[in-house]
Motif scaffolding. Sequence first.
Motif, PDB file in Angstrom:
ATOM      1  N   LEU A 141      59.022  36.388  57.924  1.00 57.44           N
ATOM      2  CA  LEU A 141      57.644  36.773  57.636  1.00 57.44           C
ATOM      3  C   LEU A 141      57.449  37.068  56.153  1.00 57.44           C
ATOM      4  N   HIS A 142      58.458  37.680  55.529  1.00 58.98           N
ATOM      5  CA  HIS A 142      58.370  37.931  54.085  1.00 58.98           C
ATOM      6  C   HIS A 142      58.294  36.625  53.305  1.00 58.98           C
ATOM      7  N   HIS A 143      59.116  35.654  53.710  1.00 54.86           N
ATOM      8  CA  HIS A 143      59.088  34.346  53.051  1.00 54.86           C
ATOM      9  C   HIS A 143      57.750  33.649  53.267  1.00 54.86           C
ATOM     10  N   GLN A 144      57.225  33.732  54.494  1.00 53.09           N
ATOM     11  CA  GLN A 144      55.929  33.113  54.762  1.00 53.09           C
ATOM     12  C   GLN A 144      54.814  33.822  53.999  1.00 53.09           C
ATOM     13  N   GLY A 145      54.938  35.158  53.830  1.00 55.59           N
ATOM     14  CA  GLY A 145      53.943  35.869  53.041  1.00 55.59           C
ATOM     15  C   GLY A 145      53.902  35.402  51.602  1.00 55.59           C
ATOM     16  N   LYS A 146      55.088  35.149  51.038  1.00 52.48           N
ATOM     17  CA  LYS A 146      55.131  34.607  49.672  1.00 52.48           C
ATOM     18  C   LYS A 146      54.473  33.235  49.602  1.00 52.48           C
ATOM     19  N   LEU A 148      52.080  32.107  51.568  1.00 51.39           N
ATOM     20  CA  LEU A 148      50.634  32.279  51.690  1.00 51.39           C
ATOM     21  C   LEU A 148      50.027  32.798  50.386  1.00 51.39           C
ATOM     22  N   ASP A 149      50.745  33.698  49.691  1.00 54.73           N
ATOM     23  CA  ASP A 149      50.247  34.177  48.400  1.00 54.73           C
ATOM     24  C   ASP A 149      50.167  33.036  47.392  1.00 54.73           C
ATOM     25  N   SER A 150      51.185  32.176  47.402  1.00 53.48           N
ATOM     26  CA  SER A 150      51.166  31.030  46.495  1.00 53.48           C
ATOM     27  C   SER A 150      50.021  30.081  46.831  1.00 53.48           C
ATOM     28  N   SER A 152      47.210  30.948  48.268  1.00 50.81           N
ATOM     29  CA  SER A 152      45.964  31.618  47.879  1.00 50.81           C
ATOM     30  C   SER A 152      45.702  31.477  46.385  1.00 50.81           C
ATOM     31  N   ARG A 153      46.765  31.643  45.573  1.00 54.94           N
ATOM     32  CA  ARG A 153      46.588  31.468  44.126  1.00 54.94           C
ATOM     33  C   ARG A 153      46.197  30.032  43.787  1.00 54.94           C
ATOM     34  N   GLY A 154      46.806  29.078  44.492  1.00 49.72           N
ATOM     35  CA  GLY A 154      46.435  27.687  44.248  1.00 49.72           C
ATOM     36  C   GLY A 154      44.999  27.390  44.621  1.00 49.72           C
ATOM     37  N   LEU A 155      44.543  27.967  45.733  1.00 45.63           N
ATOM     38  CA  LEU A 155      43.151  27.761  46.145  1.00 45.63           C
ATOM     39  C   LEU A 155      42.174  28.405  45.171  1.00 45.63           C
ATOM     40  N   ASP A 156      42.529  29.581  44.642  1.00 48.21           N
ATOM     41  CA  ASP A 156      41.665  30.224  43.650  1.00 48.21           C
ATOM     42  C   ASP A 156      41.546  29.364  42.397  1.00 48.21           C
ATOM     43  N   LYS A 157      42.667  28.778  41.991  1.00 50.25           N
ATOM     44  CA  LYS A 157      42.616  27.906  40.811  1.00 50.25           C
ATOM     45  C   LYS A 157      41.790  26.654  41.093  1.00 50.25           C
ATOM     46  N   MET A 158      41.921  26.093  42.309  1.00 46.87           N
ATOM     47  CA  MET A 158      41.111  24.928  42.663  1.00 46.87           C
ATOM     48  C   MET A 158      39.626  25.269  42.648  1.00 46.87           C
ATOM     49  N   GLU A 159      39.290  26.452  43.183  1.00 44.49           N
ATOM     50  CA  GLU A 159      37.883  26.851  43.199  1.00 44.49           C
ATOM     51  C   GLU A 159      37.340  27.011  41.789  1.00 44.49           C
ATOM     52  N   SER A 160      38.172  27.585  40.905  1.00 47.78           N
ATOM     53  CA  SER A 160      37.745  27.732  39.513  1.00 47.78           C
ATOM     54  C   SER A 160      37.550  26.373  38.847  1.00 47.78           C
ATOM     55  N   ASP A 161      38.471  25.437  39.117  1.00 47.09           N
ATOM     56  CA  ASP A 161      38.342  24.093  38.535  1.00 47.09           C
ATOM     57  C   ASP A 161      37.107  23.390  39.069  1.00 47.09           C
ATOM     58  N   MET A 199      40.666  23.945  55.259  1.00 51.05           N
ATOM     59  CA  MET A 199      41.514  22.812  55.634  1.00 51.05           C
ATOM     60  C   MET A 199      42.900  22.950  55.018  1.00 51.05           C
ATOM     61  N   ALA A 200      42.967  23.417  53.743  1.00 55.77           N
ATOM     62  CA  ALA A 200      44.268  23.569  53.101  1.00 55.77           C
ATOM     63  C   ALA A 200      45.094  24.645  53.773  1.00 55.77           C
ATOM     64  N   SER A 201      44.451  25.772  54.141  1.00 62.30           N
ATOM     65  CA  SER A 201      45.210  26.834  54.786  1.00 62.30           C
ATOM     66  C   SER A 201      45.688  26.417  56.156  1.00 62.30           C
TER      67      SER A 201
END
Length: 381
Positions: A141-146, A148-150, A152-161, A199-201
Amino acid sequence: MSRDICVHTWPCSYYLELEKQWVPGKLSLTSLSLKFMTDKTREILVNFPLSSIIEIKKEASYFIFSSITILEKDHNKHWFSSLQPSRNVVFSIIEHFWRELLLSQSGAAVEESSSPMTKGKELTGLMACTQKRLEDTARVLHHQGKQLDSISRGLDKMESDLDVADRLLTELESPSWWPFSFKLWKIPSETKPKWDASMASSKAFGKEGIVIKIPAVISQKTESHVKPGRLTVLVSGLEIQNSDSLLMHRFEREEVDDIKVHTPYEISIRQRFIGKPDIAYRLISAKMPEVIPILEMQFSKKIEFLEDALMLRSTRTSPLAEKGYSVWHAASGLMDHAMHCEPSSGSQEGRPLQLQTSEPLISEGDSQELRQVLLLSSAAF
C-alpha cells in the motif's frame, strides 16, 4: 495432480563402473526423481529420487570430455557425459528442480519435527502469520501510495499545460475584439481535464499489480543457452527477469500472440513481428503448475496445450485452479471497477455543463451573422 511427470529428456551416455564403459541412452528428469534408460535394451540402469542427492557438479572425464557428476547420500557417484544440447543446459535444469525440492522439504521437515501443537500455539502461529501478511500489505500500500502521488503530480502538470495551450489557442484563433471568444473556449476546457484525469487514474489503477512470481530457467531462441531468472505475471502482462532482478523483456497483454504449454513444467511465450524476428522465450520451472491456470484465464484465446501437457487439465487439482482464479478474478474485477466508475461520475458532472453551454449566449437583438457563428460554435463543442 501427480507430481511424478516427466519434465525433460536428454540424450547422453552413462558410465558403468563395473564394466568400465560408457553406455548410450536417455536421461529423464521428473519433479521427484532422475533415471537413465539405455537405447539398446531399454533397461533402466539408474533411478533415484532427487531428495537423495547431496551434490551436483560439472567435471571432466579423462580431463577432456565434459560431464555431470551426481553424488547420492550413500556415496554412489554417477557420471553422465555427451549431454545434448549442452552440459550447461542439463545442469541448470536439474539443479533448479533439486534446489526447489530441498526448499520445499525443509519446510515440511520443520513442521513434522515440531511437537503436537496446542490451541494456544496454533493461535500464536496464526497471529504471527497474520502480522507478516499485514506488514507485506502495508509495504504494498505504501508503494501504491507513492505511485498515486506521482500520478497526481503528473495530472496536475498536464492540467497546467492544457491551460497554457488553451490560452495560446484562444489568442491565436480568436481576435481581441471578439466579445464571446473567451467564454466559448473556456467552457469545454474545464470539462476536458477532468475526463482525462479520470481516465488516466482508472488506467493506472492496479496496472502494476503482481499476480504471482516464480523462479524459472530461461532460454531464448535456442535451448543451448539457458540462465536462471524469474517469471512475473502481472495484471497488465508478463515480465521476464534475470537472476539479478534486471528486466529482460516485458510482454503487454495485447503483445502476447501465443503461449504453448509443452509440459506441466515448461512453457514458451512468443510475440510475432512482420519484417523482423519474433521475440520468443522458453521457461522451465518447478512451480509452473501454479502459473498455468492463471495464464489459461488471462490468455484463454492464445494459450495452447500440447500433447504432453493435456493431462494438466484433467489432473489439475481444484484448489490450485480456484487459487489462480481468485487471484486473477480479484485483479481483473478491481480494474473493471476502476474503469467503469469514473466515466459515470464524469457524465453526471458533464450534464450541467452541457446545459450551461446550451443556454443562449447572445440576445435576440444581435445580427443574424453572429447568431449563425454562435450556433456552429455551440454545435462543435
